[in-house]
Motif scaffolding. Structure first.
Motif, short mmCIF file in Angstrom:
data_model
loop_
_atom_site.label_atom_id
_atom_site.label_comp_id
_atom_site.label_asym_id
_atom_site.label_seq_id
_atom_site.Cartn_x
_atom_site.Cartn_y
_atom_site.Cartn_z
N MET A 27 0.86 -1.20 0.00
CA MET A 27 0.00 0.00 0.00
C MET A 27 0.89 1.24 0.00
SD MET A 27 -3.01 1.04 2.70
CE MET A 27 -3.86 -0.51 2.41
N SER A 28 0.61 2.16 -0.90
CA SER A 28 1.46 3.34 -1.04
C SER A 28 1.19 4.36 0.05
CB SER A 28 1.24 3.99 -2.42
OG SER A 28 -0.10 4.40 -2.54
N LYS A 29 2.26 5.07 0.41
CA LYS A 29 2.15 6.12 1.42
C LYS A 29 2.11 7.48 0.74
CE LYS A 29 4.66 6.06 5.07
NZ LYS A 29 5.82 6.01 5.97
N LYS A 30 1.57 8.45 1.44
CA LYS A 30 1.58 9.82 0.95
C LYS A 30 2.01 10.74 2.07
CE LYS A 30 -3.28 10.79 2.04
NZ LYS A 30 -4.56 11.29 1.52
N LYS A 31 2.59 11.86 1.72
CA LYS A 31 2.97 12.84 2.72
C LYS A 31 1.77 13.72 2.99
CE LYS A 31 6.38 16.34 3.93
NZ LYS A 31 7.66 17.00 3.57
N ILE A 32 1.49 13.94 4.27
CA ILE A 32 0.33 14.76 4.61
C ILE A 32 0.79 15.97 5.43
CG2 ILE A 32 -1.36 12.91 4.51
CD1 ILE A 32 -1.19 12.60 7.48
N ARG A 33 0.04 17.06 5.25
CA ARG A 33 0.32 18.31 5.93
C ARG A 33 -0.80 18.59 6.91
NH1 ARG A 33 2.16 18.41 0.82
NH2 ARG A 33 4.29 19.16 0.49
N LEU A 34 -0.43 18.91 8.13
CA LEU A 34 -1.38 18.97 9.24
C LEU A 34 -1.69 20.39 9.66
CD1 LEU A 34 0.40 16.28 11.47
CD2 LEU A 34 -1.43 15.87 9.81
N GLY A 35 -2.96 20.61 9.94
CA GLY A 35 -3.40 21.82 10.62
C GLY A 35 -3.92 21.40 11.98
N VAL A 36 -3.29 21.88 13.06
CA VAL A 36 -3.60 21.41 14.40
C VAL A 36 -4.38 22.47 15.17
CG1 VAL A 36 -2.63 20.57 16.58
CG2 VAL A 36 -1.52 19.98 14.41
N PHE A 37 -5.48 22.06 15.78
CA PHE A 37 -6.24 22.94 16.66
C PHE A 37 -5.93 22.55 18.11
CE2 PHE A 37 -8.55 23.67 12.82
CZ PHE A 37 -9.09 24.95 12.95
N GLY A 38 -5.30 23.46 18.85
CA GLY A 38 -4.97 23.23 20.24
C GLY A 38 -3.52 22.83 20.42
N PHE A 39 -2.88 23.46 21.41
CA PHE A 39 -1.48 23.13 21.71
C PHE A 39 -1.30 23.02 23.22
CE2 PHE A 39 3.22 23.86 21.50
CZ PHE A 39 3.50 22.81 20.63
N GLY A 40 -2.25 22.29 23.82
CA GLY A 40 -2.16 22.04 25.26
C GLY A 40 -1.39 20.77 25.53
N CYS A 41 -1.86 20.01 26.51
CA CYS A 41 -1.17 18.78 26.92
C CYS A 41 -1.01 17.80 25.76
CB CYS A 41 -1.96 18.13 28.07
SG CYS A 41 -1.29 16.57 28.66
N VAL A 42 -2.10 17.49 25.07
CA VAL A 42 -2.05 16.51 23.98
C VAL A 42 -1.37 17.09 22.75
CG1 VAL A 42 -3.40 15.00 22.48
CG2 VAL A 42 -4.10 15.36 24.86
N GLY A 43 -1.65 18.36 22.45
CA GLY A 43 -1.04 18.99 21.28
C GLY A 43 0.48 19.02 21.37
N GLN A 44 0.98 19.36 22.54
CA GLN A 44 2.43 19.37 22.73
C GLN A 44 3.00 17.96 22.71
OE1 GLN A 44 3.87 22.20 25.86
NE2 GLN A 44 1.70 22.75 26.01
N GLY A 45 2.23 17.01 23.26
CA GLY A 45 2.66 15.62 23.20
C GLY A 45 2.77 15.13 21.77
N LEU A 46 1.79 15.50 20.95
CA LEU A 46 1.83 15.12 19.54
C LEU A 46 3.06 15.72 18.85
CD1 LEU A 46 0.69 14.03 16.87
CD2 LEU A 46 -0.66 16.15 16.70
N TYR A 47 3.33 16.99 19.10
CA TYR A 47 4.47 17.64 18.47
C TYR A 47 5.77 16.90 18.80
CZ TYR A 47 8.28 20.92 17.74
OH TYR A 47 9.48 21.48 17.35
N HIS A 48 5.93 16.54 20.07
CA HIS A 48 7.18 15.89 20.49
C HIS A 48 7.31 14.48 19.91
CE1 HIS A 48 8.77 18.99 23.07
NE2 HIS A 48 7.59 19.12 23.67
N VAL A 49 6.23 13.70 19.91
CA VAL A 49 6.36 12.35 19.36
C VAL A 49 6.52 12.38 17.85
CG1 VAL A 49 5.10 11.26 21.27
CG2 VAL A 49 3.83 12.03 19.27
N LEU A 50 5.91 13.38 17.20
CA LEU A 50 6.09 13.52 15.76
C LEU A 50 7.52 13.89 15.42
CD1 LEU A 50 4.84 13.58 12.93
CD2 LEU A 50 4.16 15.96 13.35
N GLU A 51 8.13 14.75 16.24
CA GLU A 51 9.51 15.17 16.02
C GLU A 51 10.49 13.99 16.16
OE1 GLU A 51 11.24 18.49 15.51
OE2 GLU A 51 9.33 18.40 14.42
#
Length: 412
Positions: free
Chosen positions: A1-25
């Protein structure tokens, strides 16, 4: 199955938003990048450059370069409008807002189909435990008999501190809030609403039944008294806030309530912010999932999993609903409970089908008896701030009409 690059627009940068940023990095090989983050308070100090942030939601929703909206705010009403508009604009959506999903479930599925875009929400249920994906894929053709477990990490953390460290309820709650496991307003957690919303979502993927939150009874831990704690400790028991759902014939039930558990129960040693989900299949029998159910990184990792799935064009198929639409949700069940109340509070003993034990003291009273869930949903005394309700350790759940035991002792 082919992959694609996706671009994200994030609503909220609290506890979960910051957690997402760090794990994505820290994740290698995932073709995804955060383009813009919409926040509420622009003056708050943040670790990212100001160019990442905006207070205008249109900058994300109207940006053709953004493929996926990631909704991580704590306002379910605002989240609903964000998610709805994103789907209508043809953008995929990832959300962790269990209340928003549970209260608007059917409409959200309709919008997915109408605009042919995916909506994923693994992070809404039990954080690091991938229960929704497993129900959709691993158990898609297994006839499930039932599921139960701890679906809320905040309350489990509080109860762990009470039983392990003898902390008072308020002190344990404050610690949970300080550690980011409970909100400033903890009502949704301690009164059992949060696990109820998760149960709504799980019912849809486990049995194909869409249930409105108001149909499901929830009893929280906020009224558990020092006497209840002492009662449990004297008998070698602990208290856990447990979510239960089960199917028999063409009926499904589900509810949330505290339960006494003994040392042989699989939940006895599930502590702190951990969640646990037990799945009983007709063919696969019993499986147990355990993982962190609260916190920045556990929930962020679940959101990241959904983003990763979207790079492979994944979407939920709601297979159980398509396989069987004859199942109906029912509250016509009864179970054995422990009820305690202070002097001055009136309990209607006639509400119980049977009473096996009763104690009256100078300050506190309790009884153990069997009662119908529908009776509890309608009676006033159970809503009193001085009344506590806890399932007994081996409480079996019976369908009222069929009078058939549907829980095995080794599973409850």
């Amino acid at each position: 199955m082919s992959k694609k690059k996706i671009r994200l627009g994030v609503f909220g940068f609290g506890c979960v938003g910051q957690g997402l940023y760090h794990v994505l990095e820290q994740t290698k090989g995932l073709e995804a990048e955060i383009v813009k983050i919409c926040i509420k308070n622009p003056s708050k100090e943040r670790e990212l450059p100001s160019s990442y942030f905006t207070t205008q939601k249109e900058e994300l929703l109207n940006d053709d370069k953004i493929d996926v909206i990631v909704e991580l705010i704590d306002d379910p009403e605002a989240a609903y409008h964000i998610v709805k508009e994103a789907l209508q604009k043809g953008k995929g959506v990832v959300t962790a807002n269990k209340k928003m999903v549970a209260e608007n479930f059917k409409e959200l599925i309709f919008l997915q189909n109408q605009y042919n875009v995916p909506l994923l929400y693994e992070g809404s249920c039990c954080a690091s435990i991938p229960i929704i994906r497993n129900l959709e894929e691993y158990y898609d053709n297994d006839l499930l008999n039932g599921m139960d477990g701890i679906f809320n990490g905040s309350t489990n953390y509080i109860l762990s501190k009470i039983f392990q460290e003898n902390k008072a309820f308020e002190s344990a709650l404050k610690e949970a809030q300080e550690n980011g496991f409970a909100e400033t307003d903890p009502t949704l957690d301690i009164e059992g609403f949060d696990p109820k919303y998760k149960l709504c979502i799980i019912l849809a993927h486990a049995f194909g039944v869409f249930v409105k939150p108001e149909q499901i009874a929830n009893f929280g831990i906020h009224k558990i008294s020092p006497h209840d704690i002492l009662f449990a400790q004297e008998k070698g028991l602990k208290i856990k806030l447990v979510s239960k759902c089960r199917k028999i014939g063409d009926k499904v039930f589900g509810f949330v309530a505290p339960q006494f558990v003994d040392k042989d129960h699989y939940l006895f040693n599930v502590e702190n912010e951990f969640n646990s989900v037990a799945v009983e299949g007709a063919f696969s029998e019993h499986q147990l999932f355990v993982g962190k159910g609260a916190g920045s990184y556990p929930t962020g990792s679940a959101v990241l999993s959904d983003i990763s799935a979207l790079t492979y064009n994944y979407r939920y198929e709601y297979k159980k609903h398509n396989q069987n639409t004859s199942l109906q949700f029912s509250n016509e069940i009864s179970f054995e409970v422990y009820v305690s109340w202070s002097n001055g509070t009136k309990i209607n003993l006639d509400d119980f089908e049977e009473i096996s034990e009763k104690f009256s003291g100078a300050k506190i009273n309790y009884l153990i008896g069997r009662i119908k869930l529908e009776t509890l949903r309608k009676t006033e005394w159970v809503r009193s701030k001085d009344t506590s309700l806890i399932l007994t350790p081996g409480s079996k759940v019976n369908f009222v009409e069929e009078k058939e035991d549907i829980y095995d002792k080794d599973f409850v």
